[in-house]
Design a protein around this motif. Structure first.
Motif, PDB file in Angstrom:
ATOM      1  N   UNK A 120       0.840  -1.212   0.000  1.00 48.93           N
ATOM      2  CA  UNK A 120       0.000   0.000   0.000  1.00 48.93           C
ATOM      3  C   UNK A 120       0.870   1.257   0.000  1.00 48.93           C
ATOM      4  N   UNK A 121       1.954   1.219   0.781  1.00 50.40           N
ATOM      5  CA  UNK A 121       2.881   2.367   0.822  1.00 50.40           C
ATOM      6  C   UNK A 121       3.661   2.478  -0.489  1.00 50.40           C
ATOM      7  N   UNK A 122       3.975   1.343  -1.078  1.00 50.76           N
ATOM      8  CA  UNK A 122       4.729   1.328  -2.337  1.00 50.76           C
ATOM      9  C   UNK A 122       3.996   2.109  -3.428  1.00 50.76           C
ATOM     10  N   UNK A 123       2.706   1.873  -3.578  1.00 55.11           N
ATOM     11  CA  UNK A 123       1.972   2.507  -4.682  1.00 55.11           C
ATOM     12  C   UNK A 123       1.757   3.996  -4.471  1.00 55.11           C
ATOM     13  N   UNK A 124       1.858   4.477  -3.208  1.00 57.31           N
ATOM     14  CA  UNK A 124       1.599   5.900  -2.922  1.00 57.31           C
ATOM     15  C   UNK A 124       2.604   6.822  -3.601  1.00 57.31           C
ATOM     16  N   UNK A 125       3.801   6.300  -3.889  1.00 54.36           N
ATOM     17  CA  UNK A 125       4.841   7.146  -4.483  1.00 54.36           C
ATOM     18  C   UNK A 125       4.750   7.215  -6.007  1.00 54.36           C
ATOM     19  N   UNK A 126       3.839   6.437  -6.601  1.00 57.03           N
ATOM     20  CA  UNK A 126       3.769   6.345  -8.063  1.00 57.03           C
ATOM     21  C   UNK A 126       2.808   7.390  -8.617  1.00 57.03           C
ATOM     22  N   UNK A 127       3.333   8.262  -9.482  1.00 58.19           N
ATOM     23  CA  UNK A 127       2.518   9.355 -10.045  1.00 58.19           C
ATOM     24  C   UNK A 127       1.992   9.025 -11.447  1.00 58.19           C
ATOM     25  N   UNK A 128       2.696   8.172 -12.178  1.00 57.09           N
ATOM     26  CA  UNK A 128       2.241   7.778 -13.512  1.00 57.09           C
ATOM     27  C   UNK A 128       0.944   6.978 -13.363  1.00 57.09           C
ATOM     28  N   UNK A 129      -0.145   7.503 -13.915  1.00 60.10           N
ATOM     29  CA  UNK A 129      -1.468   6.910 -13.662  1.00 60.10           C
ATOM     30  C   UNK A 129      -1.619   5.510 -14.246  1.00 60.10           C
ATOM     31  N   UNK A 130      -0.967   5.270 -15.369  1.00 57.92           N
ATOM     32  CA  UNK A 130      -1.061   3.935 -15.971  1.00 57.92           C
ATOM     33  C   UNK A 130      -0.314   2.899 -15.127  1.00 57.92           C
ATOM     34  N   UNK A 131       0.882   3.278 -14.666  1.00 52.55           N
ATOM     35  CA  UNK A 131       1.647   2.388 -13.798  1.00 52.55           C
ATOM     36  C   UNK A 131       0.907   2.185 -12.480  1.00 52.55           C
ATOM     37  N   UNK A 132       0.326   3.263 -11.973  1.00 54.74           N
ATOM     38  CA  UNK A 132      -0.420   3.183 -10.720  1.00 54.74           C
ATOM     39  C   UNK A 132      -1.586   2.200 -10.833  1.00 54.74           C
ATOM     40  N   UNK A 133      -2.319   2.260 -11.930  1.00 58.92           N
ATOM     41  CA  UNK A 133      -3.441   1.332 -12.121  1.00 58.92           C
ATOM     42  C   UNK A 133      -2.937  -0.106 -12.247  1.00 58.92           C
ATOM     43  N   UNK A 189      -0.462  -1.392 -10.766  1.00 58.86           N
ATOM     44  CA  UNK A 189      -0.129  -1.874  -9.424  1.00 58.86           C
ATOM     45  C   UNK A 189      -1.364  -2.003  -8.527  1.00 58.86           C
ATOM     46  N   UNK A 190      -2.302  -1.078  -8.685  1.00 58.99           N
ATOM     47  CA  UNK A 190      -3.461  -1.060  -7.780  1.00 58.99           C
ATOM     48  C   UNK A 190      -4.428  -2.218  -8.025  1.00 58.99           C
ATOM     49  N   UNK A 191      -4.528  -2.680  -9.260  1.00 60.93           N
ATOM     50  CA  UNK A 191      -5.472  -3.766  -9.558  1.00 60.93           C
ATOM     51  C   UNK A 191      -5.104  -5.054  -8.811  1.00 60.93           C
ATOM     52  N   UNK A 192      -3.886  -5.605  -8.977  1.00 62.13           N
ATOM     53  CA  UNK A 192      -3.567  -6.833  -8.234  1.00 62.13           C
ATOM     54  C   UNK A 192      -3.558  -6.623  -6.723  1.00 62.13           C
ATOM     55  N   UNK A 193      -3.208  -5.406  -6.282  1.00 61.99           N
ATOM     56  CA  UNK A 193      -3.189  -5.126  -4.849  1.00 61.99           C
ATOM     57  C   UNK A 193      -4.610  -5.147  -4.273  1.00 61.99           C
ATOM     58  N   UNK A 194      -5.541  -4.512  -4.980  1.00 65.57           N
ATOM     59  CA  UNK A 194      -6.941  -4.515  -4.535  1.00 65.57           C
ATOM     60  C   UNK A 194      -7.497  -5.936  -4.543  1.00 65.57           C
ATOM     61  N   UNK A 195      -7.153  -6.711  -5.570  1.00 65.77           N
ATOM     62  CA  UNK A 195      -7.619  -8.100  -5.654  1.00 65.77           C
ATOM     63  C   UNK A 195      -7.026  -8.939  -4.508  1.00 65.77           C
ATOM     64  N   UNK A 196      -5.768  -8.665  -4.155  1.00 63.24           N
ATOM     65  CA  UNK A 196      -5.122  -9.399  -3.060  1.00 63.24           C
ATOM     66  C   UNK A 196      -5.807  -9.101  -1.729  1.00 63.24           C
ATOM     67  N   UNK A 197      -6.075  -7.816  -1.470  1.00 63.01           N
ATOM     68  CA  UNK A 197      -6.770  -7.436  -0.235  1.00 63.01           C
ATOM     69  C   UNK A 197      -8.144  -8.111  -0.165  1.00 63.01           C
ATOM     70  N   UNK A 198      -8.865  -8.085  -1.260  1.00 62.20           N
ATOM     71  CA  UNK A 198     -10.217  -8.665  -1.284  1.00 62.20           C
ATOM     72  C   UNK A 198     -10.170 -10.186  -1.147  1.00 62.20           C
ATOM     73  N   UNK A 199      -9.174 -10.807  -1.792  1.00 61.52           N
ATOM     74  CA  UNK A 199      -9.018 -12.266  -1.678  1.00 61.52           C
ATOM     75  C   UNK A 199      -8.708 -12.654  -0.240  1.00 61.52           C
TER      76      UNK A 199
END
Length: 276
Positions: A221-234, A236-246
């Protein structure tokens, strides 16, 4: 169509075939990163299929992985690689048999980093195959998850830096990879146990493994906070959100999320990005 362009097209098809879950986040990247990250993923998936193979003997796996490590370190030759894997063509999937093709898809200026990370991974996998994946301590677990997943985070950070100068914290990048891997371990907990592998340190309970996953996902969660490129951010955020939900689903007793739930999470992230 040139050979590389054709291989690039085939690599995307292979990505979809080998991991629909990974294909979702990679679709958010721009064309250059899509090609590069796709190539890197397939290289690592190629060796992962050897480590995980249910029928190949451990000594064959370790020998193959160490030979591939050496080839990646010294410059992979298509003919030499084909000769190495030919005896196992009835066992190994196409993604493994075609490793040199995935290397060729990777842009030459960043190829060295991808080969370096994949080589280190191959060596680490060989070591743990020889140990029969017997994990006694937290240090053992960290070591194993570093080789099979933390290195993915490190490599991705190398790719972000190369692409547009995006800087990320290396330790948090390792946590990002470890967190996703820990969730996979919990998801496959019963299946792994049946084949005699637990990945659980001595004295740990399943709840301890949940804590390990949550700890590393917090770093992610802290790792993705430093990413400003929106495509790169998305990406990273997709598998992270899926991991939290799983993780929540597993904790509540469900085996996994449904395809509809996965699609719902992705759509929600898209909507949040659109509104931001």
């Amino acid at each position: 169509m040139s050979k590389v362009a054709n291989l690039q097209k085939e690599s995307l098809a292979m990505l979809k075939q080998t991991s629909r879950t990974f294909f979702i986040p990679i679709s958010f990247l721009d064309p250059v990163l899509k090609k590069t990250v796709g190539s890197a993923y397939l290289c690592m998936r190629a060796i992962d299929e050897i480590e995980d193979h249910p029928e190949l003997p451990a000594e064959v796996k370790a020998s193959l992985l160490r030979s591939i490590q050496h080839m990646l370190e010294t410059g992979i030759d298509e003919t030499e690689y084909a000769a190495l894997v030919a005896p196992y063509s009835d066992y190994l999937p196409s993604v493994t048999m075609r490793l040199p093709d995935w290397v060729e898809v990777c842009p030459p200026e960043i190829r060295g980093k991808v080969l370096e990370s994949t080589a280190i991974m191959a060596g680490g996998m060989a070591k743990w195959v020889e140990k029969d994946w017997v994990i006694h301590t937290r240090e053992d677990l960290d070591d194993y998850t570093y080789y099979v997943a933390g290195l993915v985070g490190v490599m991705l950070s190398d790719l972000w830096r190369w692409h547009d100068g995006t800087e990320t914290d290396t330790e948090l990048a390792i946590g990002f990879g470890r967190g996703l891997q820990a969730v996979n371990m919990l998801r496959n907990y019963d299946e792994d146990y049946e084949r005699g592998v637990t990945f659980v340190p001595d004295g740990w309970t399943r709840d301890d493994m949940f804590s390990y996953a949550r700890e590393n996902l917090s770093q992610a969660d802290h790792y993705v906070k430093s990413i400003k490129n929106k495509r790169i951010l998305m990406f990273c955020k997709v598998p992270l959100a899926l991991a939290h939900s799983t993780l929540k689903a597993l904790k509540s007793g469900k085996e996994k999320m449904s395809r509809q739930e996965v699609e719902g999470i992705v759509e929600q992230l898209k909507e949040e990005e659109r509104l931001s």
